[in-house]
Design a protein around this motif. Structure first.
Motif, short mmCIF file in Angstrom:
data_model
loop_
_atom_site.label_atom_id
_atom_site.label_comp_id
_atom_site.label_asym_id
_atom_site.label_seq_id
_atom_site.Cartn_x
_atom_site.Cartn_y
_atom_site.Cartn_z
N ALA A 124 -35.91 -14.01 47.10
CA ALA A 124 -35.18 -12.78 46.77
C ALA A 124 -35.82 -12.05 45.59
CB ALA A 124 -33.72 -13.10 46.45
N ARG A 127 -39.11 -10.13 46.69
CA ARG A 127 -38.78 -9.54 47.98
C ARG A 127 -39.98 -8.78 48.56
NH1 ARG A 127 -33.96 -5.09 48.96
NH2 ARG A 127 -34.13 -4.99 51.25
N ASP A 132 -42.46 -14.17 49.84
CA ASP A 132 -41.22 -13.97 50.59
C ASP A 132 -41.46 -14.09 52.09
OD1 ASP A 132 -38.63 -13.29 51.34
OD2 ASP A 132 -39.02 -11.14 51.21
N ARG A 206 -31.07 -16.13 49.87
CA ARG A 206 -31.86 -14.91 49.70
C ARG A 206 -31.01 -13.67 49.95
NH1 ARG A 206 -34.41 -11.17 52.83
NH2 ARG A 206 -36.41 -10.33 52.04
N LEU A 210 -29.91 -10.99 47.00
CA LEU A 210 -30.34 -9.58 47.09
C LEU A 210 -29.14 -8.65 46.98
CD1 LEU A 210 -33.06 -9.69 49.92
CD2 LEU A 210 -33.40 -9.29 47.47
N GLU A 211 -28.03 -9.03 47.58
CA GLU A 211 -26.83 -8.20 47.49
C GLU A 211 -26.30 -8.15 46.06
OE1 GLU A 211 -22.30 -7.98 49.40
OE2 GLU A 211 -23.75 -9.47 50.10
N ASN A 214 -28.12 -5.91 43.39
CA ASN A 214 -27.88 -4.46 43.48
C ASN A 214 -26.53 -4.05 42.90
OD1 ASN A 214 -30.34 -3.83 44.78
ND2 ASN A 214 -29.49 -4.46 46.76
#
Length: 319
Positions: A124, A127, A132, A206, A210-211, A214
């Motif tokens: 992650a 990315r 990755d 991952r 990533l969520e 953000n």
């Protein structure tokens, strides 16, 4: 918390009851006769002797009578006697095998969690980089590889060809117990058992991380000048772990299925090998008892997973 645990345990008992009914019906629908385990092919019994043996084992009674007779004794902790091993109680036989299986599953899951979480974090953070992409390819291969295939390939390459690990068993025959010998026999089957779970945890970790990266609070931490390492470890990873914890708990049942293949291939003296031998010899009491114990273990692990989930995220209420 007490109310939650009590309610979950009550649901678990109902699930165990349903599981026992399902396994009992499937065993009776399967072809074959458990009496065959008693009969020597070179000296078959007469029809009268076969019928007497069937009556002694209670296999001549109607199916509801057989099931409720088994359930009545199972509630007291008596799971009956093995048909294949004449006179051997099922419960001590099962409890003798549960330790090696728990050891194998615990080692495999620990490896899967460490590798999966670490790989997911690296994937992650980097990315769309070559790292990755490489991790994603490895994860997809691991997810799509069935346990019996990885077990056979691992046995062939690492034990037969490279001779890096023993080819079977839990300890070296003829030698006294030593931790180094146990670890030498454990490491390969545990690593093979962890492959699919590590790949799945990696993909979930991952996506979850990533969520989280953000989210506004992560951007705020960066704007305050917090070092990127602490942003990832302190602010992001803990929240990203929540769905992964749920995944780990839900994969315990899948790990049991994988352990059956691993134990069969590596002759690991656990519940999986016991179940395979019981199915081959149509040893109904052992199959029922082993399935019941495995189901109880899975239910307890899922309960512990829910409690851990609430401990990690205080916002979650378990009541």
């Amino acid at each position: 918390m007490t109310t939650f645990i009590t309610r979950r345990l009550a649901i678990g008992l109902v699930m165990l009851l349903a599981l026992s009914v399902l396994v009992f019906i499937l065993l009776r629908l399967a072809p074959g006769d458990p009496i065959d385990a008693y009969v020597n092919p070179t000296s078959p019994l007469s029809p009268e002797a076969m019928q007497a043996l069937r009556e002694r084992l209670g296999l001549d009674a109607p199916l509801p009578v057989q099931y409720f007779g088994w359930l009545r004794t199972a509630i007291t902790g008596d799971l009956g006697y093995s048909i294949q091993r004449v006179g051997v109680p099922v419960l001590p036989l099962v409890m003798e095998r549960i330790g090696p299986t728990l050891l194998l599953m615990a080692a495999g899951l620990i490896i899967a969690i460490v590798v999966g979480v670490a790989g997911g974090i690296i994937s992650a953070v980097r990315r769309n980089s070559p790292t990755d992409i490489g991790f994603s390819v490895v994860a997809f291969i691991g997810i799509s590889s069935p346990a019996f295939l990885t077990a056979l390939l691992g046995l062939y390459f690492f034990s037969v060809q490279l001779r890096w690990a023993p080819s079977g068993g839990m300890l070296t025959p003829g030698m006294g117990f030593s931790m180094s010998d146990l670890l030498a026999h454990l490491i390969l089957p545990a690593c093979l058992l962890s492959i699919g779970h590590a790949a799945l945890i990696m993909r979930y970790m991952r996506a979850s991380l990533l969520e989280v990266l953000n989210q506004d609070y992560v951007r705020t931490a960066r704007a305050k000048g917090v070092r990127e390492f602490f942003v990832i470890v302190k602010h992001a990873v803990r929240n990203a772990l929540l769905p992964v914890i749920t995944l780990i708990g839900s994969t315990i049942g899948i790990a049991v299925g994988g352990a059956i293949f691993i134990e069969s291939v590596f002759n690991w003296p656990g519940m999986g090998l016991l179940l395979v031998n019981a199915v081959e010899t149509r040893d109904y009491p052992v199959i029922m008892g082993a399935t019941l114990v495995i189901g109880a273990c899975v239910i307890v692990v899922n309960l512990l997973t829910d409690i851990t989930y609430a401990a990690v995220d205080p916002r979650i209420q378990v009541a």
